[in-house]
Design a protein around this motif. Structure first.
Motif, short mmCIF file in Angstrom:
data_model
loop_
_atom_site.label_atom_id
_atom_site.label_comp_id
_atom_site.label_asym_id
_atom_site.label_seq_id
_atom_site.Cartn_x
_atom_site.Cartn_y
_atom_site.Cartn_z
N ALA A 44 -63.82 -31.87 -62.75
CA ALA A 44 -64.06 -32.81 -63.81
C ALA A 44 -62.70 -32.56 -64.75
CB ALA A 44 -65.42 -32.65 -64.59
N ARG A 45 -62.36 -31.48 -64.83
CA ARG A 45 -61.53 -31.13 -65.84
C ARG A 45 -60.23 -31.70 -65.40
NH1 ARG A 45 -61.52 -27.91 -70.13
NH2 ARG A 45 -63.38 -26.85 -69.72
N GLY A 46 -59.79 -31.56 -64.01
CA GLY A 46 -58.60 -32.05 -63.38
C GLY A 46 -58.68 -33.66 -63.27
N LEU A 47 -59.78 -34.09 -63.28
CA LEU A 47 -59.84 -35.63 -63.26
C LEU A 47 -59.51 -36.07 -64.35
CD1 LEU A 47 -60.62 -37.64 -60.86
CD2 LEU A 47 -63.20 -37.52 -61.92
N VAL B 244 -44.92 -32.06 -64.68
CA VAL B 244 -46.07 -32.17 -63.74
C VAL B 244 -45.76 -33.35 -62.71
CG1 VAL B 244 -48.65 -32.39 -63.08
CG2 VAL B 244 -47.62 -31.07 -65.24
N ILE B 245 -45.72 -33.28 -61.52
CA ILE B 245 -45.40 -34.28 -60.51
C ILE B 245 -46.40 -34.58 -59.87
CG2 ILE B 245 -43.97 -35.09 -58.54
CD1 ILE B 245 -42.33 -34.58 -61.15
N LYS C 35 -50.49 -35.83 -52.57
CA LYS C 35 -51.32 -35.03 -52.36
C LYS C 35 -51.94 -34.16 -53.59
CE LYS C 35 -50.96 -32.75 -48.31
NZ LYS C 35 -50.68 -32.22 -47.07
N ALA C 36 -51.19 -33.94 -54.62
CA ALA C 36 -51.61 -33.23 -55.65
C ALA C 36 -50.73 -33.40 -56.71
CB ALA C 36 -51.75 -31.81 -55.21
N MET C 37 -51.38 -32.70 -57.91
CA MET C 37 -50.43 -32.55 -59.27
C MET C 37 -49.76 -31.25 -58.99
SD MET C 37 -51.01 -34.91 -61.00
CE MET C 37 -52.10 -35.93 -62.36
N ARG D 51 -57.43 -26.19 -55.64
CA ARG D 51 -58.59 -27.05 -55.55
C ARG D 51 -58.66 -27.89 -57.09
NH1 ARG D 51 -62.49 -23.59 -51.92
NH2 ARG D 51 -61.59 -24.26 -49.87
N ALA D 52 -58.15 -27.28 -57.92
CA ALA D 52 -58.00 -27.74 -59.54
C ALA D 52 -57.02 -28.87 -59.18
CB ALA D 52 -57.95 -26.78 -60.43
N GLY D 53 -56.02 -28.82 -58.24
CA GLY D 53 -54.85 -29.78 -58.33
C GLY D 53 -53.67 -29.20 -59.05
N ARG D 54 -53.48 -27.85 -59.35
CA ARG D 54 -52.46 -27.54 -60.15
C ARG D 54 -51.71 -26.52 -59.46
NH1 ARG D 54 -50.47 -29.60 -64.74
NH2 ARG D 54 -52.02 -30.48 -66.11
#
Lengths: 461, 72
Positions: A173-176, A40-41, A45-47, A367-370
């Motif tokens: 919250a989970r992503g964070l 995971v990079i 901008k995102a994960m 939106r969840a950053g995945r």
């Protein structure tokens, strides 16, 4: 033939100069196949989940988690790609040959002195599908013991898992929590019914690690997890991440306006037939299978791009390089600010229903950053559907090195003359911003003409 | 409320006036709104047609609709 290949820090977009390994999903000795998610990079901008271009065995990890390195830096060494198991030609294995990011030609992989090979214990590996299922069921994947190959968490593991008693955690919250390395079990939820909200995670992160989770005993049987503080992901805190994203967008857009001579075209399309067809089709379907007008607009844009290939591809080294298929970038605004435009793969050939499902999935994961690496690099043309936010027309800025950007405004009821009579019709303003180096207005006009005709015959989409 | 939190996890829908347009107040796009309606339809065990969507623009409207159409 016992080849050695390097897994390098990929360029996940024109605006990316460096990245951080947030998570290794493999360890030395693991067998991997081309297309497996290996790391995971964390870009600004995102994960992004990044796939391997190689099949073989992970020999060593050269860069530990938390270190920021330039694009092109070797991150891991993969050995022994047996030709039999590797259907692609040898040159396709070299990272430079990845058609997705033409930019990479410029960035020759630079070899850094190898980091002390201190591989961190990988987090449980799970496919995006399984992750999604876990999220739906409120199961914390980090507490599962995977029964799949190499401890991979399988669908069955998730299905048999008890949802955590305080499983109500917002996706944000989970992503964070994952980014900050906060154990959700130790977080006190202040939302309704004890639901954990992003703010709770932030506070927990500030306080430091919470009380040890009750499952600590079970955890002890597994390789030790990283301590919370070990994940020194730059920009891990929300505010800095937002600022970093702003900077990334600023770089890409400034480059676009500096280098790309844009020309703009627009046309108004009567959506009466499209909306009537959609209504008919959605009738009797459960909400989950209904299509949004956005799905029709995206499909029509993808089909039109397939018919006008000069608009579908990249401008690299003073020449146009056509995309091998239409990978439709979809501009997605993120809650809390920022923008990301991952790709819907081969959108022109997706059935509408599949496109709608893919769109839902893409937006949720953005939106969840995945997101997946390929989604970040492979868009060949981008669509912005800003009309959803109420504007009637959007004249976009092209995302380099792409050569065109399609914009859809809001669908509005307006007076419209049909067959000499004035009526009220649902109209949408379709715009095209295109790179004048790659095409002329005539080509852009053809694109909008085809787009309008396709939208007038929704049954053919 | 849970359905709203799912699509707008960073906002607090409980603080919203019941007659506010949730799409504006919570900055929902059409996909968020569809997800919201879908969640209500599935959890409420109630058919919601596209024609009924306007009722769900506000919390009060949605609650009234569900109360009137919920399976007895």
């Amino acid at each position: 033939m016992n080849e050695r290949a390097e897994f390098v820090m990929p360029s996940l977009g024109a605006d990316m100069e460096s990245g951080t390994v947030a998570e290794w999903l493999v360890k030395p000795g693991d067998r991997i196949r081309r297309g497996d998610v290996v790391a995971v990079i964390d870009t600004d901008k995102a994960m992004i989940e990044v796939e391997s271009f190689h099949t073989g065995t992970v020999e060593s990890l050269l860069v530990g988690t938390g270190r920021r390195v330039p694009v092109g830096t070797a991150l891991a060494v993969i050995t022994g790609a047996p030709p039999a198991a590797e259907p692609v030609s040898p040159e396709a294995v070299s990272p430079e040959a990845v058609p997705a990011s033409p930019e990479k030609r410029a960035a020759r992989p630079r070899r850094l002195p190898s980091a002390p090979g201190a591989p961190h214990a990988p987090a449980p590996v799970a496919s995006p599908l399984v992750r999604h299922l876990a999220e739906q069921r409120g199961v914390d994947i980090a507490r599962l013991r995977g029964t799949g190959p190499q401890g991979r968490v399988t669908r069955a593991d998730v299905e048999h898992a008890e949802p955590a008693p305080e499983a109500r955690v917002s996706p944000l919250a989970r992503g964070l929590a994952a980014r900050l390395g906060v154990d959700l079990a130790g977080v006190h939820g202040t939302g309704r019914g004890g639901a954990i909200r992003a703010q709770d995670v932030r506070e927990a992160a500030e306080r430091g690690a919470g009380p040890p989770p009750p499952e600590a005993v079970e955890e002890a049987a597994r390789p030790p997890a990283e301590p919370a503080g070990a994940r020194a992901v730059p920009g891990a805190d929300q505010e800095r991440r937002r600022e970093a994203m702003r900077q990334a967008i600023a770089r890409a857009m400034a480059r676009s306006k500096r280098e790309i001579p844009h020309y703009y075209l627009s046309t108004t399309v009567d959506l009466t037939r499209a909306l009537a067809w959609l209504r008919e089709r959605n009738h009797d379907l459960p909400v989950s299978r209904r299509l949004l007008p956005a799905a029709l607009l995206l499909k029509a844009a993808a089909r039109a791009a397939a018919e006008v290939p000069r608009l579908n591809g990249f401008w690299v080294d003073d020449a146009f390089v056509p995309g091998e298929a239409v990978h439709l970038g979809v501009a997605i605004s993120l809650r809390g600010g920022g923008l990301i435009a991952p790709a819907l793969h081969d959108a022109a050939r997706l059935e509408l229903e599949d496109l709608m499902a893919a769109l839902k999935d893409l937006v949720a994961r953005a939106r969840a950053g995945r997101l997946r690496g390929a989604e970040m690099t492979e868009a060949t043309i981008t669509v912005t559907n800003l009309g959803d936010q109420g504007v009637e027309a959007v004249h976009g800025v092209i995302y380099p090195p792409q050569v065109a950007l399609v914009g859809f405004g809001k669908i509005v009821d307006r007076p419209w003359a049909v067959d000499g009579l004035l009526g009220v019709r649902p109209l949408v303003t379709c715009t095209l911003a295109a790179d004048h180096r790659a095409t002329d207005g005539y080509t852009g006009g053809r694109f909008l003409g085809i787009l309008g005709r396709l939208l007038d015959r929704p049954e053919t989409l | 409320m849970t359905a709203l939190r799912q699509v707008a996890p960073d906002m607090d829908p409980a603080a919203l006036p019941r007659d506010a347009d949730i799409r504006d107040a919570l900055e929902l796009d059409s996909l968020d709104f569809l997800t919201y309606v879908q969640t209500l339809s599935e959890s409420g065990g109630c058919r919601i047609e596209e024609d009924d969507y306007p009722a769900f623009a506000t919390i009060a409207g949605g609650a009234d609709f569900l109360a009137a159409h919920a399976r007895a």
